[in-house]
Design a protein around this motif. Sequence first.
Motif, PDB file in Angstrom:
ATOM      1  N   THR A 175       0.659  -1.145   0.114  1.00 37.58           N
ATOM      2  CA  THR A 175      -0.248   0.055   0.053  1.00 37.58           C
ATOM      3  C   THR A 175       0.986   1.443  -0.035  1.00 37.58           C
ATOM      4  O   THR A 175       1.935   1.164   0.750  1.00 37.58           O
ATOM      5  CB  THR A 175      -0.892  -0.049   1.088  1.00 37.58           C
ATOM      6  N   ALA A 176       0.517   2.408  -0.858  1.00 43.99           N
ATOM      7  CA  ALA A 176       1.183   3.339  -0.852  1.00 43.99           C
ATOM      8  C   ALA A 176       0.726   4.694   0.368  1.00 43.99           C
ATOM      9  O   ALA A 176       1.466   5.416   0.379  1.00 43.99           O
ATOM     10  CB  ALA A 176       0.816   4.325  -2.198  1.00 43.99           C
ATOM     11  N   ARG A 177      -0.100   3.889   1.099  1.00 40.20           N
ATOM     12  CA  ARG A 177      -0.620   4.815   2.297  1.00 40.20           C
ATOM     13  C   ARG A 177       0.524   5.150   3.193  1.00 40.20           C
ATOM     14  O   ARG A 177       1.463   4.338   3.291  1.00 40.20           O
ATOM     15  CB  ARG A 177      -1.573   3.989   3.016  1.00 40.20           C
ATOM     16  N   THR A 178       0.570   6.362   3.779  1.00 36.53           N
ATOM     17  CA  THR A 178       1.472   6.745   4.588  1.00 36.53           C
ATOM     18  C   THR A 178       0.997   6.667   6.061  1.00 36.53           C
ATOM     19  O   THR A 178       1.679   6.738   7.325  1.00 36.53           O
ATOM     20  CB  THR A 178       1.908   8.063   4.496  1.00 36.53           C
ATOM     21  N   ARG A 179      -0.262   6.938   6.397  1.00 36.31           N
ATOM     22  CA  ARG A 179      -1.055   6.505   7.537  1.00 36.31           C
ATOM     23  C   ARG A 179      -1.193   5.178   7.654  1.00 36.31           C
ATOM     24  O   ARG A 179      -1.507   4.298   6.905  1.00 36.31           O
ATOM     25  CB  ARG A 179      -2.196   7.381   7.602  1.00 36.31           C
TER      26      ARG A 179
END
Length: 304
Positions: free
Chosen positions: A219-223
């Motif tokens: 996932t490219a999510r940062t949170r």
Amino acid sequence: MTHPGFNPFSLDSDADYLQWRARKLEDYPARMEDLVVHIDDPRQLTQAEHDAILALCRKTNMAIYASQVGNVADKEIARQCGIKFGLKRLDHNMLADDDGITSLAVHASGEHQHYIPYTDRPIKWHTDGYYNPPERQIWGMQLHCVCSAATGGENGLMDPEIAYIQLRDANPDYIRALMEADAMVIPARMDEDGVARPDEGGPVFSLHPVSGDLHMRYTARTRSIRWKKDPVLEAAVAFLEQLLNSDSPYIFHGRLEPGMGLICNNVLHDRSAFSDDGECHRLLYRARYYDRIEGTELAAVYPG
């Protein structure tokens, strides 16, 4: 010609990797349109339609069908199509419908509204089920479009095997770091009753224990994500992020219109923001499976 121990994903097998890489990239599709197979009804595929979809999945791990069943709200379209490709074991994730197939639409209230897939906001690059434990690994996935948005809602698509090639060619140590068992951790999700899901750590790239096929968890999510503190891994993640946001010819962009669907071995994908109006309310069915598409295994695509 391959051999019985053929393992292109082993960092100790450069010969296998280079042989597989050459065959993988040969005549690889160049446009989104090259992934589209025109069919009548996904529930009743002809042998020719089935074979055309399978051929694309064997090459790219994905295919898009364009059918005559637009604006038909019937989840059997996805289910019956999946069965024809060996996709049977549905993942009944938390917000899926009772039958295990998820209706993706905007929810203005209720629990769904707190999760991005049920909003009109953009979704970053990911593979499905990246927060699942290993025993519930998502290998196959389908999307079927009943109704598209008034504007927006395009998808980007990339074959994880292509991402693997780009990373390995840049630096084999990137692959080594991304295959570490603690490379990426999804922290526990808390709810009013306590921990709804524990910490879930694991690699980005792993291999099927029986077939040896590649799996990608990303996932490219940062949170709500923790990457292992390691300089090589950090460089690998930065390289992958840059790749996915580049104009790489291996990234396909387009929108599923009514009657169109994606069937894939859980490829990398994103979604742009969209807007509904009084006439158009975006509705897609999503099915996630513990199975790969039958006939796309390494041994089937690259027989000895």
